[in-house]
Design a protein around this motif. Sequence first.
Motif, PDB file in Angstrom:
ATOM      1  N   PHE A 105       0.811  -1.212   0.000  1.00  0.00           N
ATOM      2  CA  PHE A 105       0.000   0.000   0.000  1.00  0.00           C
ATOM      3  C   PHE A 105       0.847   1.267   0.000  1.00  0.00           C
ATOM      4  CE2 PHE A 105      -3.296  -2.902   1.567  1.00  0.00           C
ATOM      5  CZ  PHE A 105      -4.374  -2.474   0.797  1.00  0.00           C
ATOM      6  N   ALA A 106       2.091   1.178   0.463  1.00  0.00           N
ATOM      7  CA  ALA A 106       2.915   2.379   0.593  1.00  0.00           C
ATOM      8  C   ALA A 106       3.572   2.795  -0.720  1.00  0.00           C
ATOM      9  CB  ALA A 106       3.993   2.152   1.660  1.00  0.00           C
ATOM     10  N   TYR A 107       3.777   1.844  -1.636  1.00  0.00           N
ATOM     11  CA  TYR A 107       4.495   2.136  -2.877  1.00  0.00           C
ATOM     12  C   TYR A 107       3.675   1.660  -4.078  1.00  0.00           C
ATOM     13  CZ  TYR A 107       8.434   2.875   0.261  1.00  0.00           C
ATOM     14  OH  TYR A 107       9.245   3.330   1.275  1.00  0.00           O
ATOM     15  N   PRO A 108       3.873   2.303  -5.228  1.00  0.00           N
ATOM     16  CA  PRO A 108       3.124   1.897  -6.430  1.00  0.00           C
ATOM     17  C   PRO A 108       3.459   0.472  -6.840  1.00  0.00           C
ATOM     18  CG  PRO A 108       4.158   4.049  -6.729  1.00  0.00           C
ATOM     19  CD  PRO A 108       4.722   3.488  -5.471  1.00  0.00           C
ATOM     20  N   LEU A 109       2.446  -0.218  -7.303  1.00  0.00           N
ATOM     21  CA  LEU A 109       2.631  -1.599  -7.746  1.00  0.00           C
ATOM     22  C   LEU A 109       3.154  -1.623  -9.174  1.00  0.00           C
ATOM     23  CD1 LEU A 109      -0.649  -3.252  -6.397  1.00  0.00           C
ATOM     24  CD2 LEU A 109       1.574  -3.103  -5.273  1.00  0.00           C
ATOM     25  N   ARG A 110       4.139  -2.476  -9.422  1.00  0.00           N
ATOM     26  CA  ARG A 110       4.632  -2.680 -10.784  1.00  0.00           C
ATOM     27  C   ARG A 110       3.867  -3.782 -11.506  1.00  0.00           C
ATOM     28  NH1 ARG A 110      11.256  -2.327 -10.100  1.00  0.00           N
ATOM     29  NH2 ARG A 110      11.358  -0.059  -9.773  1.00  0.00           N
TER      30      ARG A 110
ATOM     31  N   VAL B  50      -3.525  -9.314  -8.779  1.00  0.00           N
ATOM     32  CA  VAL B  50      -3.702 -10.733  -9.092  1.00  0.00           C
ATOM     33  C   VAL B  50      -2.349 -11.385  -9.383  1.00  0.00           C
ATOM     34  CG1 VAL B  50      -4.752 -12.370 -10.684  1.00  0.00           C
ATOM     35  CG2 VAL B  50      -6.039 -10.359  -9.932  1.00  0.00           C
ATOM     36  N   THR B  51      -1.486 -10.676 -10.118  1.00  0.00           N
ATOM     37  CA  THR B  51      -0.159 -11.214 -10.434  1.00  0.00           C
ATOM     38  C   THR B  51       0.681 -11.372  -9.173  1.00  0.00           C
ATOM     39  OG1 THR B  51      -0.243 -10.153 -12.606  1.00  0.00           O
ATOM     40  CG2 THR B  51       1.917 -10.856 -11.803  1.00  0.00           C
ATOM     41  N   ILE B  52       0.588 -10.400  -8.270  1.00  0.00           N
ATOM     42  CA  ILE B  52       1.343 -10.479  -7.021  1.00  0.00           C
ATOM     43  C   ILE B  52       0.849 -11.638  -6.180  1.00  0.00           C
ATOM     44  CG2 ILE B  52       1.822  -9.288  -4.850  1.00  0.00           C
ATOM     45  CD1 ILE B  52       1.770  -6.672  -6.389  1.00  0.00           C
TER      46      ILE B  52
ATOM     47  N   SER C  95       8.042  -6.400  -7.141  1.00  0.00           N
ATOM     48  CA  SER C  95       6.626  -6.191  -7.451  1.00  0.00           C
ATOM     49  C   SER C  95       6.147  -4.790  -7.114  1.00  0.00           C
ATOM     50  CB  SER C  95       5.769  -7.213  -6.695  1.00  0.00           C
ATOM     51  OG  SER C  95       6.023  -7.134  -5.295  1.00  0.00           O
ATOM     52  N   VAL C  96       6.945  -4.025  -6.355  1.00  0.00           N
ATOM     53  CA  VAL C  96       6.579  -2.643  -6.009  1.00  0.00           C
ATOM     54  C   VAL C  96       7.738  -1.722  -6.356  1.00  0.00           C
ATOM     55  CG1 VAL C  96       5.005  -3.341  -4.167  1.00  0.00           C
ATOM     56  CG2 VAL C  96       7.405  -2.911  -3.638  1.00  0.00           C
ATOM     57  N   ALA C  97       7.397  -0.468  -6.626  1.00  0.00           N
ATOM     58  CA  ALA C  97       8.417   0.537  -6.961  1.00  0.00           C
ATOM     59  C   ALA C  97       8.939   1.180  -5.687  1.00  0.00           C
ATOM     60  CB  ALA C  97       7.819   1.577  -7.902  1.00  0.00           C
ATOM     61  N   ALA C  98       9.573   0.372  -4.849  1.00  0.00           N
ATOM     62  CA  ALA C  98      10.120   0.857  -3.580  1.00  0.00           C
ATOM     63  C   ALA C  98      11.601   1.163  -3.745  1.00  0.00           C
ATOM     64  CB  ALA C  98       9.925  -0.198  -2.500  1.00  0.00           C
TER      65      ALA C  98
END
Length: 263
Positions: A69-74, A78-80, A219-222
């Motif tokens: 929830f804190a960072y945009p999903l790449r 469903v894929t995650i 999976s996230v743009a962290a």
Amino acid sequence: MSTCTRGTRSGSGSAQRRGGCAGFLLLPFSLAARVCRPARAGRLTDEGIERAQVARTAIGFVATAWLLFAYPLRESAVTILGGKFIELLISAGLLLVLVPIALAVFVYAARPPGPAFYRARMRGPLVALGGLFGTALLLVLAGPTADLAHWSAWGEFWYVAQLLIGVLYLFALPFGLASAVLCVHHSFRTADVHEVLPPLVSPVLVWAMSAVQLFDAPSVAAPLGVRLLFLAAPPLSVTALSVWELRRLRVRYGVTLRGALGR
């Protein structure tokens, strides 16, 4: 009085029917729990260790949810979710190889009469291993992609076979998922052989999974530091918890690896 009695019995029957329906739906999960949880009579259990394991799992879930929830999903949610499911299957697959090796080394390293004593306790791990492997094989053979064309030669029995296979698949799928989760959590019932085995096996599995995840795209743009923290936290926390568990077994109960091996 008789009216009230009849009403009570009717309500009780309705509750039993509801409980029976729920029990039927939960049957795959309850059966998986019986197959995959340690159940040896006289096995040492410690509430402090169990609470620590639950707390670590809960913290991991909360931390993962915060990251998503804190960072945009790449990738899509469903894929995650599918990736987490694949990680669970990989963990179970690694344990299918790791646990037999660990048990063989443990039994071989024990001094007499340890080997014969521990071989007699192998039923629990073998049941868990066989249950998960057999279910996975069944899902492959009876799954949607299975080649069942040869059944058409049976005429009207083809439809009965389709129905039976569908019912079996609907039972085997939740049973297999629950078994995979419980087998990973309980290290394929290695505690039925000895209490020191789960804290020895778990860190090896988690470090192996971390090595596998090194090759996965994030999976996230962290930021890099956050990704490295979430990559290193699981194996480090599991290792620390395992060291603490072994120390607690030694200090509180006098259970040690050297003692288990008779050395």
